[in-house]
Design a protein around this motif. Structure first.
Motif, mmCIF file in Angstrom:
data_model
loop_
_atom_site.group_PDB
_atom_site.id
_atom_site.type_symbol
_atom_site.label_atom_id
_atom_site.label_comp_id
_atom_site.label_asym_id
_atom_site.label_seq_id
_atom_site.Cartn_x
_atom_site.Cartn_y
_atom_site.Cartn_z
ATOM 1 N N ARG A 1 0.821 -1.200 0.000
ATOM 2 C CA ARG A 1 0.000 0.000 0.000
ATOM 3 C C ARG A 1 0.862 1.260 0.000
ATOM 4 O O ARG A 1 2.046 1.239 0.348
ATOM 5 N N TYR B 1 -0.571 4.531 4.708
ATOM 6 C CA TYR B 1 -1.488 3.429 5.012
ATOM 7 C C TYR B 1 -1.355 3.057 6.483
ATOM 8 O O TYR B 1 -0.264 2.929 7.014
ATOM 9 N N ASP C 1 -6.734 3.004 4.276
ATOM 10 C CA ASP C 1 -6.041 3.812 3.270
ATOM 11 C C ASP C 1 -6.701 5.187 3.260
ATOM 12 O O ASP C 1 -7.762 5.366 2.653
ATOM 13 N N ASN D 1 -7.644 6.937 -0.190
ATOM 14 C CA ASN D 1 -8.791 6.427 -0.941
ATOM 15 C C ASN D 1 -10.026 6.222 -0.069
ATOM 16 O O ASN D 1 -11.024 5.665 -0.533
#
Length: 776
Positions: A54, A58, A81, A84
């Motif tokens: 990631r 993260y 995350d 996102n």
């Protein structure tokens, strides 16, 4: 889940996210068709690999907590995350993901949605992407499943799960209040304590109150079971102890614990009785092989009627079981069958909700022990009570040992599917090479057994074994309906060996035994279980290990990994030396080289004592061969003297028949093997046993394995000979001798037949209250 609500609520019940979803989101069949899952180590490695892929920022292992109407829900989400707005629940797996059952996928979605609701509330998020990340251990591929959800939707889902659980939580809170009130008022079940019983009970209570560990040596006959259970129960309300685990070595120990709990007032609810029962839920944990109602059927809904719809019927069965309260094996079975669910898996579920669990030591100390896993997952304050704790060293060694038989893997290779031929072939070639390296020319000779302790793990062999395990796992994942027993058995053996190989160290050794071409066994043998058990004792709130034979204390402290502040308590024997005549026959040697010469003097002593005081006796020997030779010599010289013998692998009915001979008014000598079924755990009071002969020191054989054990224990603890030979041998001797005097009214004779009993280093390990008469 507003701040004001959090502050105004008094916590009613705390539940981890996983436990909440297990309770509310499971449905459909119980399905234990073999679907290989990654090991714990592989799972951890898979989570790390996914997190490592990631982007920067993260977050892993996100700690979350929320409240709902007094319910406190907490846990750790696998990853978030922020870039996102995606919360991830990572699940490692093997094989075709499409074979995963709908009910299992639904459970995973429930977990990530609850975590999503907690995250939105904690960080003020309006919406979130919740994701299931399925990571294939073999291919290292990720399958990503996502759902977009608003904070309101997630909150609504969270509240539905909480509502489903809330009535149960209220019931659990009320049960705990009633339980604690009842235990606060609990009184000792007898008018007075037996000699030594109060002293032991006080030590156990202090241990539970201070949250420490106690190693307690207390003699037979004082009522150790009640003296450990009663004070621990009394400490539960004061110390906010969640559960008690009463752990035993054998089935009779479980029966004694259940009888003691009945005596203390723990019984099934009887609506017809005006007398309230003790508000205590008691569960007897039984092995799957003994609890299974349909051993001829596979454990899934398509084959077993008790697995079909298991989770749909579980709520009713669970409620009926906790209402009943007393759940020994028969009561649990009755509830399960009334609700058409599997008794074994109902018991596994009820271990979460019962106050006292009575079961074998493996339920807490084994590699994947149920009670340890539950205590760890739920943050329980768990009080351990370990009966006959002198056996824990050997039991724990077996839990953390494994072996592989070359012949079974060769047989599998000859009939294996094509996909498994290459990895099995590589393994067998590595096996043959290893045997040649260790045995030289001896391996090819028929009937030429040999033994070697390897300097280290055979790395190439273990790598080949790992490849076989991977191939077997993948094959079984792709052919779940066509898996046969030998494939699964070899996989379980391989995985067990690999798991122990991952933690291989000075606490264990690797050895190879061979019996001719193609007939070898590779073993990983644990020598010092302390390295595995120490974290288990640290996890528990308190621990009491008790037995009549725990001296010297440093032996058990060292080998079991007990905490540095573990308390040692020895309770004085209530028996007087006048009750037991102890003689040493110093003119006899039971060493292997002297066995034949020892038979006549042993028989002379047996017959002489028997004719001086006719009655019932036990005679203990180091092996079945020695026992049989002595019994035959007795038959030749005294055919009129009644005697009977323990045999190898006696059934339960045969063991009962052996003991039935020991009845009041009976006469004769029962021949038994020291350390076997009749060397401990049997109660023959009064005239049922008036004496015992012990024609051995109980020493383990002087073979290469025990010599390697001695060397390793010498290096670590500085007393290898005593730790490997004398102490474990004399523990068995004292246990066997303890069959003679069972109460203050008993009296009898003990004859120790070996010149080594005259040695100072042996005598100092014998009980203080024995008064040894003139040696002959």
């Amino acid at each position: 889940m507003s701040d004001a609500a959090k502050q105004s609520e008094t916590p009613l019940y705390r539940v981890p996210v996983r436990a909440l979803c297990d309770f509310t989101a499971r449905e459909g069949d119980l399905d234990h068709r073999f679907t290989p899952s990654p090991s714990a180590r592989e799972g951890i490695a898979g989570h790390r690999l996914v997190a490592g892929r990631r982007a920067e920022g993260y977050e892993s292992e996100v700690v979350l907590q929320g409240h709902y109407r007094g319910l406190v829900v907490s846990g750790r989400a696998d990853g978030f995350d922020p870039a996102n707005h995606r919360l991830e629940e990572i699940k490692t797996h093997r094989g075709d993901l499409s074979r995963m059952g709908h009910n299992q996928r639904a459970l995973h979605w429930a977990q990530v949605k609850v975590y999503g609701a907690l995250l939105c509330a904690a960080r003020g998020l309006d919406s979130l992407t919740v994701a299931l990340v399925y990571f294939d251990i073999a291919s290292e591929r990720e399958t990503l499943l996502t759902q977009q959800a608003s904070a309101a939707e997630l909150l609504a889902f969270f509240e539905v799960q909480c509502e489903r659980f809330l009535s149960w939580a209220k019931q659990e809170g009320e049960h705990r209040r009633r339980r604690n009130d009842a235990l606060t008022a609990l009184t000792f079940p007898h008018a007075e304590f037996r000699p030594g019983q109060r002293e032991l009970a006080e030590g156990v209570y202090k241990t539970a109150v201070t949250g420490r560990c106690l190693l307690a040596q207390a003699p037979t006959g004082i009522g150790k079971t009640v003296a450990t259970l009663f004070p621990t129960l009394k400490a539960m309300p004061r110390q906010d102890i969640d559960r008690i685990a009463f752990l035993t070595m054998k089935t009779p120990g479980r029966r004694l614990a259940l009888e003691a709990l009945t005596l203390l007032g723990a019984t099934a609810r009887d609506t017809r009785s005006p007398e309230p029962r003790l508000a205590l839920r008691v569960l007897e944990l039984t092995a799957r092989s003994k609890a299974c109602e349909h051993p001829d059927k596979a454990c899934h809904g398509d084959a077993c009627p008790l697995a079909a719809g298991f989770y749909d019927r579980l709520p009713g069965a669970r409620q009926a079981a906790v209402d009943h309260g007393w759940l020994d094996r028969e009561a649990l079975r009755k509830v399960a069958l009334e609700h058409e669910v599997c008794p074994y898996y109902l018991g596994q579920e009820l271990a979460r909700w019962c106050d006292v669990c009575v079961g074998d030591v493996n339920h807490y100390f084994d590699v994947s022990a149920l009670l340890h896993g539950l205590a760890q997952a739920n943050g329980w304050r768990l009080a351990l009570l370990v009966d006959e704790a002198h056996n824990l060293v050997e039991r724990a060694r077996s839990m953390y040992s494994s072996e592989l038989d070359q012949r079974t893997f060769s047989q599998l290779h000859r009939r294996a599917p094509a996909a498994l031929l290459k990895p099995l072939g590589r393994l067998l070639r590595q096996w043959q090479k290893l045997v040649r390296e260790q045995s030289g020319a001896d391996e090819g000779r028929q009937g030429s057994p040999g033994y070697r302790v390897l300097d280290d793990l055979p790395g190439r062999f273990v790598n080949s074994l790992q490849q076989v395990a991977t191939a077997l796992t993948d094959y079984l994942a792709e052919h779940p309906g066509g898996a046969d027993a030998p494939l699964q058995e070899r996989l379980f053996e391989a995985l067990g060996f690999i798991r122990l190989a991952e933690s291989f160290g000075e606490h264990s050794l690797c050895d190879l035994t061979w019996h001719g071409r193609g007939r070898s066994v590779l073993g990983l043998r644990n020598l010092v279980p302390a390295d595995f058990l120490a974290p288990r004792f640290a996890q528990a709130h308190s621990g009491v290990l008790f037995s009549a034979t725990l001296s010297p204390s440093h032996y058990h402290r060292d080998l079991l990994g007990l905490p540095d502040d573990c308390v040692w308590q020895t309770v004085a024997s209530p028996f007087h030396h006048d009750q037991l005549e102890v003689r040493i026959q110093g003119g006899i040697s039971t060493r292997m080289r002297d066995r034949e010469a020892s038979l006549d003097p042993i028989v002379t002593e047996l017959a002489g004592q028997y004719y001086r005081r006719p009655g019932l006796y036990l005679a203990f020997f180091s092996s079945f061969a020695y026992l049989q030779a002595a019994a035959e010599r007795l038959s030749q010289r005294h055919p009129e003297l009644p005697h009977w013998c323990q045999t190898r692998a006696m059934s339960e009915a045969e063991r009962d028949a052996f003991l039935t001979r020991f009845r009041p008014g009976g006469q004769g000598i029962g021949f038994a093997v020291l350390g076997g079924a009749f060397g401990e755990g049997i109660d023959l009071p009064g005239e049922r046993l008036v004496g015992a002969f012990i024609a051995t020191l109980g020493l383990p054989p002087f073979d290469p394995f025990n010599e390697a054990l001695k060397t390793r224990l010498e290096a670590r603890f500085g007393d290898g000979d005593a730790y490997a030979y004398r102490i474990p041998g004399l523990i068995k001797v004292i246990q066997a001798a303890g069959r003679v005097i069972r109460s203050p009214e008993d009296n009898g004779t003990l004859v120790l037949m070996d010149d080594r009993y005259l040695r100072r280093d042996v005598k100092r390990l014998l009980p203080d209250w024995w008064r040894i008469g003139g040696a002959v």
